[in-house]
Design a protein around this motif. Structure first.
Motif: not given
Ligand code: ADP
Ligand code: ADP
Length: 220
Positions: A42-44, A46-48, A153-155
């Motif tokens: 989901k976050s990825t 949104m980031r894209v 909106l992310d979470e």
């Molecule tokens: P969410 O829980 O909202 O998806 P994360 O806590 O997973 O957010 O990610 C927060 C940040 O850390 C983001 O910039 C994400 O790209 C990066 N990130 C997430 N997982 C990893 C990972 N395994 N290794 C490195 N960076 C990560």
């Protein structure tokens, strides 16, 4: 027009396939819930969409255009990605003024959005002392600054107390009722089932269900 179109996104981080053909549309006038377990992508996604990460394949459009080609992006799409990301030394109001100016906007809407998120009375306090819930509200204020037709909106409910959760639900509903396209993520279906008009359920980087909530309830 106020839409988000996500088409065939694939994205690898080393050995991890974060996005595996992610595709969906967020329509105006609706809250679209983006639901799936942690790590589903989901976050990825949104980031894209925001051009913060590059996809290996596929594309994402906001109002028919790639985000990176938008002039004054805050007036096209407002986003809450990471509520921790603010300058702790600034007051809430100065944080928003700085953000507006950095995007070539004037500060006219700052007091209005502070009111909208219920932070008016603490506007001149340093944001560094804010609770997570207050930071979430400030992040939402930032997303609303440019009065954008598209919101992501992310979470947003993370860290909010029960009263804050009810407030957030009402805010999202009213933003969609004004014709905006609203994408809101959660790892908990129950956080979104009363809020969303439409659900995009994801797992392992792809969509596993995409339906109007009324149709899902009728089918259950
Ligand atoms: P969410 O829980 O909202 O998806 P994360 O806590 O997973 O957010 O990610 C927060 C940040 O850390 C983001 O910039 C994400 O790209 C990066 N990130 C997430 N997982 C990893 C990972 N395994 N290794 C490195 N960076 C990560
Ligand atoms: P969600 O938001 O649904 O929790 P994410 O988009 O944060 O999922 O993560 C999808 C997958 O990609 C996870 O396995 C996560 O650890 C990984 N990931 C995300 N960002 C990074 C990053 N910057 N580096 C390495 N792995 C990442």
């Amino acid at each position: 027009q106020a839409t988000i179109e996500v088409n065939g996104l694939r994205k690898r981080f080393g050995p991890t396939l974060a996005l595996d053909g992610m595709s969906f549309t967020v329509r105006p006038g609706q809250v679209t819930g983006f639901v799936g377990p942690n790590g589903a992508g989901k976050s990825t996604t949104m980031r894209v969409i925001l051009g913060l990460d590059a996809a290996d394949e596929g594309h994402a459009l906001v109002g028919g255009q790639p985000y990176v080609s938008l002039r004054r992006p805050l007036t096209h799409v407002g986003a809450l990605l990471d509520a921790g990301a603010l300058q702790p030394g600034r007051t809430a109001r100065d944080h928003l003024l700085w953000l507006a100016h950095s995007q070539g906007l004037d500060g006219r809407r700052v007091d209005e959005v502070l009111q909208q998120v219920g932070l008016r009375s603490v506007a001149r306090r340093r944001a560094g002392g804010f609770s997570l819930g207050m930071r979430q509200r400030l992040g939402v204020a930032a997303a609303l600054l440019g009065d954008p037709p598209v919101l992501m909106l992310d979470e947003p409910v993370n860290g909010l107390d029960p009263e804050g959760i009810v407030w957030m639900r009402g805010l999202l509903r009213s933003l969609a009722a004004d014709g905006r396209a609203v994408l809101v993520s959660s790892h908990l279906m129950r956080e979104l089932e009363d809020t969303a008009d439409h659900l995009v359920v994801v797992g392992k980087g792809r969509v596993i269900a995409d339906a109007d909530v009324t149709d899902l309830i009728a089918a259950a």
